[in-house]
Write a protein that holds these residues in place. Structure first.
Motif, PDB file in Angstrom:
ATOM      1  N   MET A   8     -84.930 -52.642 -21.562  1.00 23.68           N
ATOM      2  CA  MET A   8     -85.732 -51.818 -20.685  1.00 23.68           C
ATOM      3  C   MET A   8     -85.549 -50.354 -21.064  1.00 23.68           C
ATOM      4  O   MET A   8     -84.439 -49.900 -21.291  1.00 23.68           O
ATOM      5  CB  MET A   8     -85.297 -52.026 -19.228  1.00 23.68           C
ATOM      6  N   LYS A   9     -86.647 -49.661 -21.106  1.00 25.30           N
ATOM      7  CA  LYS A   9     -86.630 -48.239 -21.427  1.00 25.30           C
ATOM      8  C   LYS A   9     -86.113 -47.454 -20.222  1.00 25.30           C
ATOM      9  O   LYS A   9     -86.540 -47.672 -19.088  1.00 25.30           O
ATOM     10  CB  LYS A   9     -88.046 -47.797 -21.791  1.00 25.30           C
ATOM     11  N   GLN A  10     -85.169 -46.541 -20.483  1.00 25.99           N
ATOM     12  CA  GLN A  10     -84.674 -45.681 -19.412  1.00 25.99           C
ATOM     13  C   GLN A  10     -85.750 -44.673 -19.041  1.00 25.99           C
ATOM     14  O   GLN A  10     -86.407 -44.117 -19.915  1.00 25.99           O
ATOM     15  CB  GLN A  10     -83.399 -44.952 -19.857  1.00 25.99           C
ATOM     16  N   PRO A  11     -85.933 -44.428 -17.748  1.00 23.59           N
ATOM     17  CA  PRO A  11     -86.983 -43.499 -17.339  1.00 23.59           C
ATOM     18  C   PRO A  11     -86.617 -42.060 -17.686  1.00 23.59           C
ATOM     19  O   PRO A  11     -85.443 -41.710 -17.802  1.00 23.59           O
ATOM     20  CB  PRO A  11     -87.047 -43.689 -15.828  1.00 23.59           C
ATOM     21  N   ASP A  12     -87.637 -41.244 -17.841  1.00 21.99           N
ATOM     22  CA  ASP A  12     -87.454 -39.810 -18.029  1.00 21.99           C
ATOM     23  C   ASP A  12     -87.274 -39.215 -16.627  1.00 21.99           C
ATOM     24  O   ASP A  12     -88.248 -38.851 -15.975  1.00 21.99           O
ATOM     25  CB  ASP A  12     -88.662 -39.205 -18.746  1.00 21.99           C
ATOM     26  N   VAL A  13     -86.036 -39.168 -16.168  1.00 17.79           N
ATOM     27  CA  VAL A  13     -85.743 -38.761 -14.798  1.00 17.79           C
ATOM     28  C   VAL A  13     -86.030 -37.277 -14.634  1.00 17.79           C
ATOM     29  O   VAL A  13     -85.558 -36.450 -15.412  1.00 17.79           O
ATOM     30  CB  VAL A  13     -84.270 -39.075 -14.446  1.00 17.79           C
ATOM     31  N   LYS A  14     -86.785 -36.983 -13.608  1.00 22.45           N
ATOM     32  CA  LYS A  14     -87.164 -35.596 -13.334  1.00 22.45           C
ATOM     33  C   LYS A  14     -86.284 -35.024 -12.228  1.00 22.45           C
ATOM     34  O   LYS A  14     -85.828 -35.754 -11.349  1.00 22.45           O
ATOM     35  CB  LYS A  14     -88.633 -35.527 -12.936  1.00 22.45           C
ATOM     36  N   LEU A  15     -86.097 -33.714 -12.282  1.00 23.87           N
ATOM     37  CA  LEU A  15     -85.342 -33.032 -11.236  1.00 23.87           C
ATOM     38  C   LEU A  15     -86.284 -32.656 -10.100  1.00 23.87           C
ATOM     39  O   LEU A  15     -87.449 -32.316 -10.329  1.00 23.87           O
ATOM     40  CB  LEU A  15     -84.674 -31.779 -11.790  1.00 23.87           C
ATOM     41  N   ASN A  16     -85.785 -32.724  -8.898  1.00 25.17           N
ATOM     42  CA  ASN A  16     -86.538 -32.310  -7.727  1.00 25.17           C
ATOM     43  C   ASN A  16     -86.749 -30.797  -7.820  1.00 25.17           C
ATOM     44  O   ASN A  16     -85.776 -30.051  -7.912  1.00 25.17           O
ATOM     45  CB  ASN A  16     -85.753 -32.670  -6.465  1.00 25.17           C
ATOM     46  N   ASN A  32     -83.307 -48.434  -4.384  1.00 25.26           N
ATOM     47  CA  ASN A  32     -84.216 -49.550  -4.102  1.00 25.26           C
ATOM     48  C   ASN A  32     -84.583 -50.251  -5.416  1.00 25.26           C
ATOM     49  O   ASN A  32     -85.573 -49.943  -6.053  1.00 25.26           O
ATOM     50  CB  ASN A  32     -85.476 -49.061  -3.365  1.00 25.26           C
ATOM     51  N   PRO A  33     -83.793 -51.222  -5.828  1.00 24.27           N
ATOM     52  CA  PRO A  33     -83.984 -51.865  -7.133  1.00 24.27           C
ATOM     53  C   PRO A  33     -85.314 -52.585  -7.311  1.00 24.27           C
ATOM     54  O   PRO A  33     -85.690 -52.905  -8.436  1.00 24.27           O
ATOM     55  CB  PRO A  33     -82.814 -52.839  -7.247  1.00 24.27           C
ATOM     56  N   ALA A  34     -86.067 -52.813  -6.246  1.00 22.16           N
ATOM     57  CA  ALA A  34     -87.372 -53.480  -6.385  1.00 22.16           C
ATOM     58  C   ALA A  34     -88.356 -52.643  -7.196  1.00 22.16           C
ATOM     59  O   ALA A  34     -89.331 -53.176  -7.718  1.00 22.16           O
ATOM     60  CB  ALA A  34     -87.958 -53.786  -5.009  1.00 22.16           C
ATOM     61  N   CYS A  35     -88.086 -51.338  -7.350  1.00 20.13           N
ATOM     62  CA  CYS A  35     -88.989 -50.472  -8.128  1.00 20.13           C
ATOM     63  C   CYS A  35     -88.708 -50.558  -9.630  1.00 20.13           C
ATOM     64  O   CYS A  35     -89.400 -49.943 -10.431  1.00 20.13           O
ATOM     65  CB  CYS A  35     -88.858 -49.015  -7.660  1.00 20.13           C
ATOM     66  N   VAL A  36     -87.686 -51.336 -10.007  1.00 22.31           N
ATOM     67  CA  VAL A  36     -87.259 -51.425 -11.407  1.00 22.31           C
ATOM     68  C   VAL A  36     -87.620 -52.807 -11.946  1.00 22.31           C
ATOM     69  O   VAL A  36     -87.332 -53.827 -11.307  1.00 22.31           O
ATOM     70  CB  VAL A  36     -85.725 -51.213 -11.519  1.00 22.31           C
ATOM     71  N   PRO A  37     -88.263 -52.880 -13.120  1.00 21.92           N
ATOM     72  CA  PRO A  37     -88.605 -54.197 -13.680  1.00 21.92           C
ATOM     73  C   PRO A  37     -87.357 -54.954 -14.146  1.00 21.92           C
ATOM     74  O   PRO A  37     -86.329 -54.348 -14.446  1.00 21.92           O
ATOM     75  CB  PRO A  37     -89.502 -53.850 -14.869  1.00 21.92           C
ATOM     76  N   MET A  38     -87.496 -56.262 -14.184  1.00 22.80           N
ATOM     77  CA  MET A  38     -86.401 -57.089 -14.708  1.00 22.80           C
ATOM     78  C   MET A  38     -86.362 -56.971 -16.220  1.00 22.80           C
ATOM     79  O   MET A  38     -87.397 -56.775 -16.852  1.00 22.80           O
ATOM     80  CB  MET A  38     -86.597 -58.544 -14.303  1.00 22.80           C
ATOM     81  N   THR A  39     -85.183 -57.123 -16.785  1.00 20.80           N
ATOM     82  CA  THR A  39     -85.055 -57.088 -18.238  1.00 20.80           C
ATOM     83  C   THR A  39     -85.646 -58.386 -18.787  1.00 20.80           C
ATOM     84  O   THR A  39     -85.488 -59.455 -18.178  1.00 20.80           O
ATOM     85  CB  THR A  39     -83.587 -56.958 -18.676  1.00 20.80           C
ATOM     86  N   PRO A  40     -86.355 -58.327 -19.924  1.00 19.24           N
ATOM     87  CA  PRO A  40     -87.055 -59.512 -20.432  1.00 19.24           C
ATOM     88  C   PRO A  40     -86.137 -60.670 -20.804  1.00 19.24           C
ATOM     89  O   PRO A  40     -86.465 -61.807 -20.554  1.00 19.24           O
ATOM     90  CB  PRO A  40     -87.801 -58.996 -21.663  1.00 19.24           C
ATOM     91  N   VAL A  41     -84.991 -60.415 -21.377  1.00 16.88           N
ATOM     92  CA  VAL A  41     -84.132 -61.502 -21.857  1.00 16.88           C
ATOM     93  C   VAL A  41     -83.262 -62.048 -20.735  1.00 16.88           C
ATOM     94  O   VAL A  41     -83.202 -63.251 -20.498  1.00 16.88           O
ATOM     95  CB  VAL A  41     -83.254 -61.020 -23.036  1.00 16.88           C
ATOM     96  N   MET A  42     -82.589 -61.161 -20.026  1.00 19.16           N
ATOM     97  CA  MET A  42     -81.636 -61.597 -19.000  1.00 19.16           C
ATOM     98  C   MET A  42     -82.310 -61.931 -17.674  1.00 19.16           C
ATOM     99  O   MET A  42     -81.764 -62.678 -16.875  1.00 19.16           O
ATOM    100  CB  MET A  42     -80.576 -60.511 -18.763  1.00 19.16           C
TER     101      MET A  42
END
Length: 172
Positions: free
Chosen positions: A1-9, A42-52
């Motif tokens: 999974m690609k890490q998001p480009d986290v933005k600062l508030n 809230n982990p529901a906003c994160v996709p599952m990893t394809p293999v695991m």
């Protein structure tokens, strides 16, 4: 999974001052710094990893600068809302939350590293960690010492020093 480009508030408002106070250390520290750890709450906003097929919750560590504010006292600033809540994965808005903040007191090869966690920060509860003076004196081997919650964890309770972490909300 690609890490998001986290933005600062762009306008964080939930500012907290973390005060670290050293009591009875056997000597000085060469450097004091720290960090605050965030994770998506809230982990529901994160996709599952394809293999695991598991969700890997994104985390981010942000440095904290501590400055001396008195004898044995150091202050740093954190923001509970420092990271931007956003739809990073196309599955709904991810909400960032503070896990905890750590003050790192460096002496030779040892990092004395007490932490204060979110519930204690928000609950305005002090956290006291105790360290062995022998750990300070025998600091030639690289290690992280997170301390203990009570002096009873040591063979010689009188041969300890403590670091107290206190969090206080500050208006922006």
């Amino acid at each position: 999974m690609k890490q998001p480009d986290v933005k600062l508030n762009p306008q964080p408002r939930m500012r907290y001052e973390i005060t670290a106070t050293v009591h009875g250390a056997p000597g000085p520290f060469e450097r004091i710094d720290g960090h605050v750890d965030y994770e998506v709450s809230n982990p529901a906003c994160v996709p599952m990893t394809p293999v695991m097929g598991a969700t890997v919750v994104p985390r981010k560590r942000v440095p904290v600068t501590f400055t001396r504010s008195g004898d044995g006292r150091f202050r740093g600033e954190i923001y509970m809302d420092y990271l931007q809540d956003e739809d990073y994965f196309g599955q709904g808005v991810c909400h960032w939350a503070v896990v905890g903040a750590t003050a790192d007191f460096h002496h030779r090869e040892v990092n004395f590293s007490p932490a204060i966690y979110k519930d204690d920060i928000l609950g305005k509860r002090d956290v006291v960690k105790y360290f062995s003076k022998k750990s300070y004196e025998h600091a030639d081997n690289e290690r992280i010492d997170i301390g203990a919650n009570d002096t009873s964890a040591f063979n010689d309770a009188a041969a300890t020093f403590s670091i107290t972490l206190h969090a206080a909300e500050r208006l922006p």
